[in-house]
Design an enzyme around this catalytic site. Structure first.
Site, PDB file in Angstrom:
ATOM      1  N   ASP A  11       0.814  -1.229   0.000  1.00 26.81           N
ATOM      2  CA  ASP A  11       0.000   0.000   0.000  1.00 26.81           C
ATOM      3  C   ASP A  11       0.844   1.275   0.000  1.00 26.81           C
ATOM      4  OD1 ASP A  11      -2.547  -1.051  -0.297  1.00 26.81           O
ATOM      5  OD2 ASP A  11      -2.639  -1.583   1.827  1.00 26.81           O
ATOM      6  N   ASP A  21      -7.372  -4.142  -4.255  1.00 19.59           N
ATOM      7  CA  ASP A  21      -7.023  -2.801  -3.778  1.00 19.59           C
ATOM      8  C   ASP A  21      -5.729  -2.292  -4.417  1.00 19.59           C
ATOM      9  OD1 ASP A  21      -8.236  -4.699  -2.064  1.00 19.59           O
ATOM     10  OD2 ASP A  21      -8.043  -3.429  -0.313  1.00 19.59           O
TER      11      ASP A  21
HETATM   12  N1  GLY Z   1      -7.116  -1.646   1.384  1.00 18.96           N
HETATM   13  C1  GLY Z   1      -7.719  -2.204   2.526  1.00 18.96           C
HETATM   14  C2  GLY Z   1      -9.153  -1.884   2.628  1.00 18.96           C
HETATM   15  O1  GLY Z   1      -9.758  -1.354   1.701  1.00 18.96           O
HETATM   16  O2  GLY Z   1      -9.698  -2.167   3.688  1.00 18.96           O
END
Ligand code: GLY
Length: 379
Positions: free
Chosen positions: A91, A152
């Site tokens: 992330d 994601d």
């Molecule tokens: N990227 C983690 C979530 O959307 O919870």
């Protein structure tokens, strides 16, 4: 409610939060049933959203207090990068597109451009050539997560494409494109719904199975994941120019819209039984709105679905502006959007404020008000 009024009310809350959190180095993350943000010490995946909210707020208002807070948030994230602290996940785009890259975008601050480039290099260390993916979680060779992607991650890829444009080094974009192609092939199902995660054999690259982490069950459609897909594939089209990504974003958006409840704000999973008390995820609707607004920028005016998609984006924003969801500058609530959910199945903040919901809500408002698209690409 007028979009301009909504932005002003949202910024009242953001300004109060700047004062509330000024004495700490904490970043708002999620609330836990009490209407207050739980602060992290920059150890999670979400800190960039607070930075991004502040940059958007500054771009709207020119307010020196918001500017100073945005710079401080970016500096704290820079310190984290230098300390290699809690960056053992994919992330990195969420963290640095919205902080260092945002500061470069808004202030043309050269040192921040360098920070964002170093962040892109950090993300590249998660590239696994055999399955041709960015490994989402865990260390290299991890028996459970070594060959795992999650939808994601599409939102982390733009940082890499930006890095190619800044440096001329095509490797960033080439890896990002391969990952996006794997995501399209294995995460998006034939009916335009999506898996949250997919597993590959890390040694052979063989596709193993789809599954979920935060959804209702492995084969269900976790609404936030679907929204990440809508936005992530629209950005993939912007970066790679391959019309398959544009079509994926469009099809996923229509699927999302077709499965919304009457008030237009998504439940946490499209396949969870919908009954009184089923949790919403307002953050999924906010991401969806931004994703559709991005998608529309790539459609010619002659596109037969353009008007429908414009309406879907407006409906999503207006659904979130309803009293039930938008806190509208309320004195005692720290978030902008009520009824987000982090992990309903995991029992973690199932009906709360989510800092990413707030960020995407403001991004959607800013896109509508003045065409400011956030910080996912060079303007
Ligand atoms: N990227 C983690 C979530 O959307 O919870």
């Amino acid at each position: 409610m007028e979009i301009n009024t909504a932005i002003q009310q949202a910024l009242e809350t953001v300004r109060k939060n700047v004062e509330r959190y000024a004495a700490s180095e904490g970043f708002p993350h999620v609330s836990k049933g009490d209407g207050k943000y739980h602060l992290t010490e920059s150890t999670d995946w979400t800190e960039g959203f607070w930075a991004g909210l502040l940059w958007l707020g500054y771009e709207y208002s020119g307010d020196a207090q918001l500017h100073a807070a945005a710079i401080r948030a970016a500096e704290l994230l820079e310190r984290r990068l230098d300390a290699h602290q809690a960056l053992d996940h994919h992330d990195i785009g969420f963290l640095y597109s919205l902080s260092a890259q945002a500061r470069w975008t808004v202030d043309q601050h050269e040192a921040s451009r360098q920070v964002a480039l170093r962040a892109a290099d950090t993300l590249m260390r998660r590239w696994r050539p055999e399955p041709a993916i960015f490994q989402a979680w865990g260390p290299e060779g991890d028996p459970e997560n070594g060959g795992r992607i999650i939808i994601d991650c599409l939102m982390n890829l733009p940082l890499l494409c930006w890095a190619t444009r800044q440096t001329g080094d095509e490797r960033y974009t080439e890896c990002a494109r391969l990952h996006a192609e794997k995501s399209l092939r294995f995460l998006v199902r034939g009916d335009d719904s999506s898996y949250h995660t997919f597993y590959f054999d890390p040694h052979t690259g063989d596709a193993l199975r789809g599954g979920t982490h935060q959804g209702y069950r492995d084969g269900s459609t976790w609404t936030r994941g679907q929204a990440w897909g809508v936005y992530g594939f629209a950005l993939a089209y912007r970066n790679f120019g391959d019309p398959r990504f544009l079509e994926a974003s469009r099809r996923m958006a229509i699927h999302f819209a077709q499965r919304l409840p009457e008030d237009g704000v998504a439940y946490w999973d499209f396949d969870a039984p919908q009954q009184p008390g089923t949790a919403r995820d307002s953050s999924a609707s906010a991401i969806f709105a931004c994703g559709v607004l991005e998608l529309i920028t790539h459609l010619p005016h002659s596109d037969p679905q353009r008007e429908e998609l414009e309406q879907l984006a407006m409906q999503a924003v207006h659904a979130l502006l309803a009293d039930e969801y938008f806190t509208a500058g309320s004195a005692h609530e720290e978030g902008l959007l009520r009824h987000g959910s982090y992990s309903v199945r995991g029992g973690s903040s199932p009906d709360d404020f989510m800092i990413w919901g707030d960020y995407f809500f403001l991004e959607a408002l800013m896109r509508l008000h003045q065409g400011t698209p956030g910080y996912w690409y060079e303007r």
